[in-house]
Design a protein around this motif. Structure first.
Motif, PDB file in Angstrom:
ATOM      1  N   UNK A 160       0.814  -1.213   0.000  1.00  0.00           N
ATOM      2  CA  UNK A 160       0.000   0.000   0.000  1.00  0.00           C
ATOM      3  C   UNK A 160       0.852   1.270   0.000  1.00  0.00           C
ATOM      4  N   UNK A 161       0.794   2.066   1.067  1.00  0.00           N
ATOM      5  CA  UNK A 161       1.506   3.345   1.090  1.00  0.00           C
ATOM      6  C   UNK A 161       3.024   3.184   1.138  1.00  0.00           C
ATOM      7  N   UNK A 162       3.486   1.997   1.455  1.00  0.00           N
ATOM      8  CA  UNK A 162       4.933   1.758   1.533  1.00  0.00           C
ATOM      9  C   UNK A 162       5.514   1.312   0.195  1.00  0.00           C
ATOM     10  N   UNK A 163       4.694   1.317  -0.854  1.00  0.00           N
ATOM     11  CA  UNK A 163       5.179   0.888  -2.164  1.00  0.00           C
ATOM     12  C   UNK A 163       6.303   1.805  -2.656  1.00  0.00           C
ATOM     13  N   UNK A 164       7.301   1.257  -3.374  1.00  0.00           N
ATOM     14  CA  UNK A 164       8.427   2.059  -3.878  1.00  0.00           C
ATOM     15  C   UNK A 164       7.930   3.213  -4.745  1.00  0.00           C
ATOM     16  N   UNK A 165       8.492   4.381  -4.524  1.00  0.00           N
ATOM     17  CA  UNK A 165       8.062   5.559  -5.274  1.00  0.00           C
ATOM     18  C   UNK A 165       8.968   5.931  -6.430  1.00  0.00           C
TER      19      UNK A 165
END
Length: 210
Positions: A160-165
């Motif tokens: 979720x929000x911790x996915x690589x950016x």
């Protein structure tokens, strides 16, 4: 023989070698950020025989798409000096694609690849006029999904929000799986994730569909 230019987006792709490219057949330019001060020794050694036909071009300053604009400038410069020149951009950044389509309408041969093939690559054929649409629409050729594709999709959904950016952190994440992906497998996985609409690569950044 028309001049062939290989333009490497070193911020986006860090090739380990020049594959089967030969001095005398290619002009190689490696575009790198001002903070990228290290180059793989194998790549540096392979570039040496190219002499004045191989060079590193540092980017002045920082900013979104700064490197892309540098590459676009040099395509314009080289195509003016050598109208029959052909260009190959090495980058995973799909932002180059609209530029490439525009160049085709101007009769400038250019294409984008994500890796430097182990076998000799050929530059795009010289465009002579704008592309003409085919009278009948053909079904797109189906591209096979790489192994463990669903495993990667599920892992990204759980993060979720911790996915690589960024492309760099996503590549590191794939390399850290319990059964790590090899470099070529990572390239194939990134292409498959983009085709499936799971994510979109814009420069060095990644955005997700949901």
């Amino acid at each position: 023989m028309p001049r062939q230019y290989l333009l490497v987006d070193f911020e986006n792709v860090q090739p380990a070698s020049l594959g089967a490219l030969k001095p005398g057949e290619w002009e190689v330019r490696v575009f790198h950020g001002q903070h990228q001060t290290k180059v793989d020794v194998v790549l540096a050694r392979e570039l040496q025989p190219f002499g004045v036909h191989g060079d590193y071009i540092p980017i002045v300053g920082n900013g979104k798409d700064a490197l892309d604009f540098h590459i676009a400038y040099y395509i314009g410069k080289f195509s003016t000096e050598h109208p029959d020149a052909r260009f190959v951009i090495v980058s995973r950044d799909t932002g180059f694609d609209p530029l490439i389509k525009h160049l085709e309408t101007k009769g400038i041969a250019c294409k984008r690849v994500t890796t430097i093939p182990a076998k000799a690559t050929k530059a795009a054929a010289k465009a002579t006029k704008p592309a003409v649409k085919a009278p009948a629409k053909r079904a797109a050729k189906k591209v096979a999904t790489p192994p463990r594709f669903q495993e990667v999709v599920e892992r990204l959904e759980k993060m979720k929000k911790a996915r690589p950016g960024t492309v760099k952190t996503l590549r590191s994440s794939l390399a850290s799986f319990k059964q790590p992906f090899a470099e070529g497998e990572i390239d194939a996985m990134l292409e498959a994730l983009q085709r499936a609409g799971t994510l979109k690569v814009e420069g060095k950044k990644i955005t997700y569909a949901a």
